[in-house]
Scaffold this motif. Structure first.
Motif, short mmCIF file in Angstrom:
data_model
loop_
_atom_site.label_atom_id
_atom_site.label_comp_id
_atom_site.label_asym_id
_atom_site.label_seq_id
_atom_site.Cartn_x
_atom_site.Cartn_y
_atom_site.Cartn_z
N LEU A 92 0.83 -1.21 0.00
CA LEU A 92 0.00 0.00 0.00
C LEU A 92 0.86 1.26 0.00
O LEU A 92 0.56 2.23 -0.69
CB LEU A 92 -0.94 -0.01 1.21
CG LEU A 92 -1.90 1.14 1.39
CD1 LEU A 92 -2.79 1.29 0.17
CD2 LEU A 92 -2.75 0.92 2.61
N LEU A 93 1.95 1.23 0.72
CA LEU A 93 2.83 2.41 0.77
C LEU A 93 3.62 2.62 -0.52
O LEU A 93 4.19 3.69 -0.71
CB LEU A 93 3.79 2.29 1.96
CG LEU A 93 3.14 2.42 3.33
CD1 LEU A 93 4.16 2.16 4.43
CD2 LEU A 93 2.50 3.78 3.51
N GLN A 94 3.64 1.65 -1.39
CA GLN A 94 4.35 1.79 -2.66
C GLN A 94 3.53 2.55 -3.71
O GLN A 94 4.05 2.92 -4.75
CB GLN A 94 4.74 0.42 -3.21
CG GLN A 94 5.83 -0.23 -2.41
CD GLN A 94 6.13 -1.63 -2.90
OE1 GLN A 94 5.52 -2.11 -3.85
NE2 GLN A 94 7.07 -2.29 -2.25
N LEU A 113 -9.60 5.19 -1.99
CA LEU A 113 -9.77 3.85 -1.40
C LEU A 113 -8.48 3.37 -0.74
O LEU A 113 -8.50 2.79 0.35
CB LEU A 113 -10.24 2.86 -2.46
CG LEU A 113 -11.66 3.04 -2.96
CD1 LEU A 113 -11.93 2.12 -4.13
CD2 LEU A 113 -12.66 2.79 -1.83
N ALA A 114 -7.36 3.63 -1.39
CA ALA A 114 -6.07 3.24 -0.81
C ALA A 114 -5.80 4.02 0.48
O ALA A 114 -5.32 3.46 1.47
CB ALA A 114 -4.95 3.47 -1.82
N TYR A 115 -6.13 5.31 0.48
CA TYR A 115 -5.94 6.14 1.66
C TYR A 115 -6.82 5.65 2.82
O TYR A 115 -6.36 5.55 3.96
CB TYR A 115 -6.26 7.60 1.32
CG TYR A 115 -6.09 8.54 2.48
CD1 TYR A 115 -4.82 8.92 2.91
CD2 TYR A 115 -7.20 9.05 3.14
CE1 TYR A 115 -4.67 9.77 3.99
CE2 TYR A 115 -7.05 9.91 4.21
CZ TYR A 115 -5.79 10.26 4.62
OH TYR A 115 -5.64 11.11 5.70
N ASP A 117 -7.93 2.62 3.25
CA ASP A 117 -7.36 1.36 3.71
C ASP A 117 -6.15 1.59 4.61
O ASP A 117 -5.96 0.92 5.62
CB ASP A 117 -6.97 0.46 2.54
CG ASP A 117 -8.15 -0.28 1.94
OD1 ASP A 117 -9.28 -0.15 2.48
OD2 ASP A 117 -7.94 -0.99 0.94
N LEU A 118 -5.31 2.56 4.23
CA LEU A 118 -4.14 2.87 5.04
C LEU A 118 -4.54 3.35 6.43
O LEU A 118 -3.96 2.93 7.43
CB LEU A 118 -3.27 3.91 4.34
CG LEU A 118 -1.97 4.28 5.06
CD1 LEU A 118 -1.07 3.07 5.23
CD2 LEU A 118 -1.24 5.37 4.30
N ILE A 119 -5.55 4.19 6.50
CA ILE A 119 -6.02 4.67 7.79
C ILE A 119 -6.55 3.50 8.63
O ILE A 119 -6.27 3.38 9.82
CB ILE A 119 -7.12 5.76 7.61
CG1 ILE A 119 -6.54 6.99 6.94
CG2 ILE A 119 -7.78 6.10 8.93
CD1 ILE A 119 -5.44 7.69 7.71
N ARG A 120 -7.31 2.61 8.01
CA ARG A 120 -7.85 1.45 8.74
C ARG A 120 -6.73 0.50 9.20
O ARG A 120 -6.82 -0.07 10.27
CB ARG A 120 -8.83 0.67 7.86
CG ARG A 120 -10.09 1.41 7.53
CD ARG A 120 -11.02 1.51 8.69
NE ARG A 120 -11.45 0.19 9.11
CZ ARG A 120 -12.17 -0.05 10.17
NH1 ARG A 120 -12.56 0.95 10.93
NH2 ARG A 120 -12.52 -1.26 10.52
N LEU A 121 -5.71 0.32 8.37
CA LEU A 121 -4.62 -0.58 8.75
C LEU A 121 -3.73 0.02 9.83
O LEU A 121 -3.13 -0.70 10.60
CB LEU A 121 -3.77 -0.94 7.53
CG LEU A 121 -4.46 -1.80 6.49
CD1 LEU A 121 -3.58 -1.94 5.24
CD2 LEU A 121 -4.82 -3.14 7.04
N PHE A 122 -3.67 1.34 9.89
CA PHE A 122 -2.85 1.99 10.90
C PHE A 122 -3.49 1.83 12.26
O PHE A 122 -2.92 1.55 13.24
CB PHE A 122 -2.65 3.46 10.57
CG PHE A 122 -1.81 4.19 11.56
CD1 PHE A 122 -0.46 3.93 11.63
CD2 PHE A 122 -2.36 5.08 12.44
CE1 PHE A 122 0.33 4.59 12.57
CE2 PHE A 122 -1.58 5.74 13.38
CZ PHE A 122 -0.23 5.50 13.43
#
Length: 122
Positions: A92-94, A113-115, A117-122
Protein backbone atom coordinates in the motif's frame (compact mmCIF):
# COMPACT_ATOMS: atom_id res chain seq x y z
CA UNK A 1 -14.12 -0.58 1.56
CA UNK A 2 -14.70 -1.90 -1.91
CA UNK A 3 -16.84 -4.80 -2.97
CA UNK A 4 -16.65 -7.82 -0.66
CA UNK A 5 -17.66 -10.30 -3.33
CA UNK A 6 -14.88 -9.10 -5.62
CA UNK A 7 -12.29 -9.52 -2.85
CA UNK A 8 -13.63 -12.97 -2.00
CA UNK A 9 -13.52 -13.98 -5.66
CA UNK A 10 -9.89 -12.90 -6.03
CA UNK A 11 -8.93 -14.69 -2.83
CA UNK A 12 -10.83 -17.91 -3.41
CA UNK A 13 -9.92 -18.44 -7.07
CA UNK A 14 -6.25 -17.41 -6.88
CA UNK A 15 -7.14 -14.80 -9.49
CA UNK A 16 -4.92 -11.81 -10.19
CA UNK A 17 -5.76 -8.51 -11.76
CA UNK A 18 -2.53 -8.54 -13.83
CA UNK A 19 -2.64 -4.80 -14.43
CA UNK A 20 0.95 -4.17 -13.34
CA UNK A 21 1.95 -4.25 -17.02
CA UNK A 22 -0.95 -2.06 -18.11
CA UNK A 23 0.51 0.52 -20.45
CA UNK A 24 -1.17 3.52 -22.00
CA UNK A 25 0.90 5.14 -24.72
CA UNK A 26 -0.65 8.54 -25.30
CA UNK A 27 1.91 10.83 -23.73
CA UNK A 28 3.83 11.27 -20.50
CA UNK A 29 0.72 11.89 -18.41
CA UNK A 30 -0.83 8.62 -19.57
CA UNK A 31 2.37 6.81 -18.63
CA UNK A 32 2.12 8.17 -15.06
CA UNK A 33 -1.51 7.08 -14.83
CA UNK A 34 -0.56 3.63 -16.17
CA UNK A 35 2.10 3.24 -13.50
CA UNK A 36 -0.33 4.27 -10.77
CA UNK A 37 -2.93 1.79 -12.04
CA UNK A 38 -0.27 -0.93 -11.94
CA UNK A 39 0.71 -0.02 -8.37
CA UNK A 40 -2.91 -0.01 -7.24
CA UNK A 41 -3.55 -3.38 -8.87
CA UNK A 42 -0.52 -4.80 -7.04
CA UNK A 43 -2.06 -3.59 -3.79
CA UNK A 44 -5.40 -5.22 -4.63
CA UNK A 45 -3.58 -8.48 -5.42
CA UNK A 46 -1.69 -8.29 -2.12
CA UNK A 47 -4.92 -7.56 -0.27
CA UNK A 48 -6.48 -10.67 -1.84
CA UNK A 49 -3.39 -12.71 -0.92
CA UNK A 50 -3.64 -11.51 2.68
CA UNK A 51 -7.34 -12.40 2.71
CA UNK A 52 -6.49 -15.86 1.34
CA UNK A 53 -3.79 -16.43 3.98
CA UNK A 54 -5.69 -15.13 7.01
CA UNK A 55 -9.36 -15.71 6.11
CA UNK A 56 -10.31 -12.14 7.01
CA UNK A 57 -9.91 -8.63 5.67
CA UNK A 58 -7.66 -6.47 7.85
CA UNK A 59 -9.56 -3.35 6.83
CA UNK A 60 -12.87 -4.73 8.12
CA UNK A 61 -11.96 -6.51 11.35
CA UNK A 62 -13.24 -5.26 14.68
CA UNK A 63 -10.92 -2.84 16.44
CA UNK A 64 -10.78 -1.60 19.96
CA UNK A 65 -8.79 -1.67 23.15
CA UNK A 66 -10.76 -4.46 24.81
CA UNK A 67 -12.42 -6.39 22.01
CA UNK A 68 -10.18 -5.97 18.96
CA UNK A 69 -9.58 -9.12 16.91
CA UNK A 70 -5.80 -8.75 16.81
CA UNK A 71 -5.61 -8.00 20.55
CA UNK A 72 -7.53 -11.15 21.45
CA UNK A 73 -5.80 -13.46 18.97
CA UNK A 74 -3.59 -16.31 20.19
CA UNK A 75 0.15 -15.76 19.84
CA UNK A 76 0.67 -18.64 17.37
CA UNK A 77 -2.03 -17.35 15.04
CA UNK A 78 -0.87 -13.76 15.47
CA UNK A 79 2.64 -14.72 14.37
CA UNK A 80 1.14 -16.05 11.11
CA UNK A 81 -1.07 -13.00 10.60
CA UNK A 82 1.49 -10.24 11.17
CA UNK A 83 3.62 -10.98 8.04
CA UNK A 84 0.49 -10.82 5.86
CA UNK A 85 -0.45 -7.49 7.43
CA UNK A 86 3.09 -6.18 6.98
CA UNK A 87 3.14 -7.18 3.29
CA UNK A 88 -0.21 -5.50 2.72
CA UNK A 89 0.96 -2.25 4.33
CA UNK A 90 4.26 -2.33 2.40
CA UNK A 91 2.45 -2.76 -0.90
CA UNK A 92 0.00 0.00 0.00
CA UNK A 93 2.83 2.41 0.77
CA UNK A 94 4.35 1.79 -2.66
CA UNK A 95 1.42 3.52 -4.36
CA UNK A 96 2.68 6.85 -5.60
CA UNK A 97 0.50 9.65 -6.79
CA UNK A 98 0.93 13.24 -7.70
CA UNK A 99 -1.37 16.15 -8.21
CA UNK A 100 -1.06 15.66 -11.96
CA UNK A 101 -2.77 12.27 -11.99
CA UNK A 102 -5.37 12.96 -9.31
CA UNK A 103 -7.46 15.02 -11.73
CA UNK A 104 -8.50 11.71 -13.32
CA UNK A 105 -11.68 10.56 -11.50
CA UNK A 106 -10.66 6.89 -11.64
CA UNK A 107 -7.26 7.60 -10.14
CA UNK A 108 -8.81 9.89 -7.54
CA UNK A 109 -11.21 7.11 -6.48
CA UNK A 110 -8.39 4.53 -6.36
CA UNK A 111 -6.22 6.85 -4.27
CA UNK A 112 -9.13 7.59 -1.93
CA UNK A 113 -9.77 3.85 -1.40
CA UNK A 114 -6.07 3.24 -0.81
CA UNK A 115 -5.94 6.14 1.66
CA UNK A 116 -8.96 4.79 3.58
CA UNK A 117 -7.36 1.36 3.71
CA UNK A 118 -4.14 2.87 5.04
CA UNK A 119 -6.02 4.67 7.79
CA UNK A 120 -7.85 1.45 8.74
CA UNK A 121 -4.62 -0.58 8.75
CA UNK A 122 -2.85 1.99 10.90
Amino acid sequence: YGDDRFSMYLASNNAKLSLNRFNEQFGMHALNVSQSIGQYSQYIDQKATSYRETAFDFCKIKRGHDNGVLRRMEINKLMKVIPALENQIDTLLQIESSRNILYNPIMKAAFLLAYKDLIRLF
